[in-house]
Design an enzyme around this catalytic site. Structure first.
Site, PDB file in Angstrom:
ATOM      1  N   GLU A 252     -60.342  71.143 -31.302  1.00  0.00           N
ATOM      2  CA  GLU A 252     -60.424  72.586 -30.996  1.00  0.00           C
ATOM      3  C   GLU A 252     -59.059  73.200 -30.696  1.00  0.00           C
ATOM      4  O   GLU A 252     -58.956  74.419 -30.608  1.00  0.00           O
ATOM      5  CB  GLU A 252     -61.391  72.822 -29.823  1.00  0.00           C
ATOM      6  CG  GLU A 252     -60.936  72.364 -28.447  1.00  0.00           C
ATOM      7  CD  GLU A 252     -61.109  70.867 -28.201  1.00  0.00           C
ATOM      8  OE1 GLU A 252     -61.407  70.127 -29.161  1.00  0.00           O
ATOM      9  OE2 GLU A 252     -60.904  70.443 -27.044  1.00  0.00           O
TER      10      GLU A 252
ATOM     11  N   HIS B  45     -58.951  66.247 -29.473  1.00  0.00           N
ATOM     12  CA  HIS B  45     -59.346  67.656 -29.292  1.00  0.00           C
ATOM     13  C   HIS B  45     -59.135  68.460 -30.570  1.00  0.00           C
ATOM     14  O   HIS B  45     -58.121  69.154 -30.693  1.00  0.00           O
ATOM     15  CB  HIS B  45     -58.490  68.279 -28.185  1.00  0.00           C
ATOM     16  CG  HIS B  45     -58.763  67.754 -26.823  1.00  0.00           C
ATOM     17  ND1 HIS B  45     -59.677  68.314 -25.972  1.00  0.00           N
ATOM     18  CD2 HIS B  45     -58.248  66.695 -26.166  1.00  0.00           C
ATOM     19  CE1 HIS B  45     -59.708  67.631 -24.837  1.00  0.00           C
ATOM     20  NE2 HIS B  45     -58.846  66.644 -24.932  1.00  0.00           N
TER      21      HIS B  45
ATOM     22  N   CYS C  67     -63.406  64.310 -26.191  1.00  0.00           N
ATOM     23  CA  CYS C  67     -62.727  63.737 -25.023  1.00  0.00           C
ATOM     24  C   CYS C  67     -63.706  63.528 -23.857  1.00  0.00           C
ATOM     25  O   CYS C  67     -64.539  62.637 -23.929  1.00  0.00           O
ATOM     26  CB  CYS C  67     -61.524  64.585 -24.652  1.00  0.00           C
ATOM     27  SG  CYS C  67     -60.292  63.666 -23.733  1.00  0.00           S
TER      28      CYS C  67
HETATM   29  N1  GLN Z   1     -59.671  61.850 -18.662  1.00  0.00           N
HETATM   30  C1  GLN Z   1     -60.703  62.839 -18.724  1.00  0.00           C
HETATM   31  C2  GLN Z   1     -62.030  62.310 -18.196  1.00  0.00           C
HETATM   32  O1  GLN Z   1     -62.109  61.233 -17.766  1.00  0.00           O
HETATM   33  C3  GLN Z   1     -60.901  63.354 -20.124  1.00  0.00           C
HETATM   34  C4  GLN Z   1     -59.701  64.163 -20.536  1.00  0.00           C
HETATM   35  C5  GLN Z   1     -60.000  65.275 -21.483  1.00  0.00           C
HETATM   36  O2  GLN Z   1     -61.142  65.652 -21.707  1.00  0.00           O
HETATM   37  N2  GLN Z   1     -58.962  65.852 -21.991  1.00  0.00           N
HETATM   38  O3  GLN Z   1     -63.007  62.990 -18.218  1.00  0.00           O
END
Ligand code: GLN
Length: 202
Positions: free
Chosen positions: A181, A179, A80
């Site tokens: 994890e 994710h 992410c």
């Molecule tokens: N929207 C977040 C960002 O721009 C990422 C979200 C996440 O890691 N769950 O960093």
């Protein structure tokens, strides 16, 4: 042999990665300073807020050392926000946000729409046996462009974002929009730990 794998511990869901890495037979350690980065065999960049982590990388003097280790072929895995940080180009971010260019790709931040806070779906993941991976997306990015050397590992299977790229790999660097994890399914982490144990030639 238990590889030492760092988790970039500036902000985000550090603990979940720690747990998954330990379950996969690695020794996880926090990375907040250059000397800690120098001591790891590989690094996880967790989810969180990519612009905040970018700022903290600068404040903690880790930005250039991390770019250097990635250039030298250190295995890395970003989920992410970690995917956003590993990109070579980021759309819809702050103009001062830094990226690490670990993977030749263009990533769009918050790509599924700001209203779509989170959702889950099953995705087929290249290289993983035993069925699809449950993918948990939280204000997730997607990948809009990949360079020649980049392997696409997973795409959104259906719905409005059908076909969007959500997992990639280039050499020893992997990234997922979602994710792994948080699900208890260790296959993605195991794939990463294996690449730390036997990094691809460069
Ligand atoms: N929207 C977040 C960002 O721009 C990422 C979200 C996440 O890691 N769950 O960093």
């Amino acid at each position: 042999m238990r590889p030492t794998i760092g988790v970039l511990a500036l902000q985000g869901d550090v603990r979940e990665h720690f747990h998954a890495l330990a379950e996969c037979g690695a020794d996880p350690v926090n990375v907040r300073r250059e000397s800690e980065l120098a001591a790891v065999d590989g690094l996880v960049l967790p989810g969180g807020e990519s612009t905040a982590i970018s700022k903290l990388l600068e404040v903690f003097g880790l930005l250039e050392p991390l770019r250097q280790r990635l250039r030298e072929g250190m295995p890395a895995f970003g989920s992410c926000a970690g995917m956003i940080l590993l990109a070579s180009e980021v759309l819809d971010t702050r103009p001062d946000a830094q990226s690490l260019s670990g993977i030749d790709m263009t990533v769009r931040r918050n790509a599924f729409g700001r209203q779509v806070d989170s959702f889950e779906t099953d995705v087929d993941f290249t290289g993983l046996d035993d069925g699809p991976v449950r993918a948990v997306f939280i204000r997730a990015p997607w990948v809009e462009r990949v360079g020649d050397g980049v392997q696409v590992l997973a795409r959104v299977p259906s719905g409005p974002a059908e076909g969007r790229i959500v997992a990639v790999r280039q050499g020893n660097v992997m990234a997922t929009s979602f994710h792994p994890e948080v699900t208890g399914d260790l296959r993605v982490h195991r794939m990463f730990v294996n690449s730390v144990l036997a990094p691809a030639e460069r």
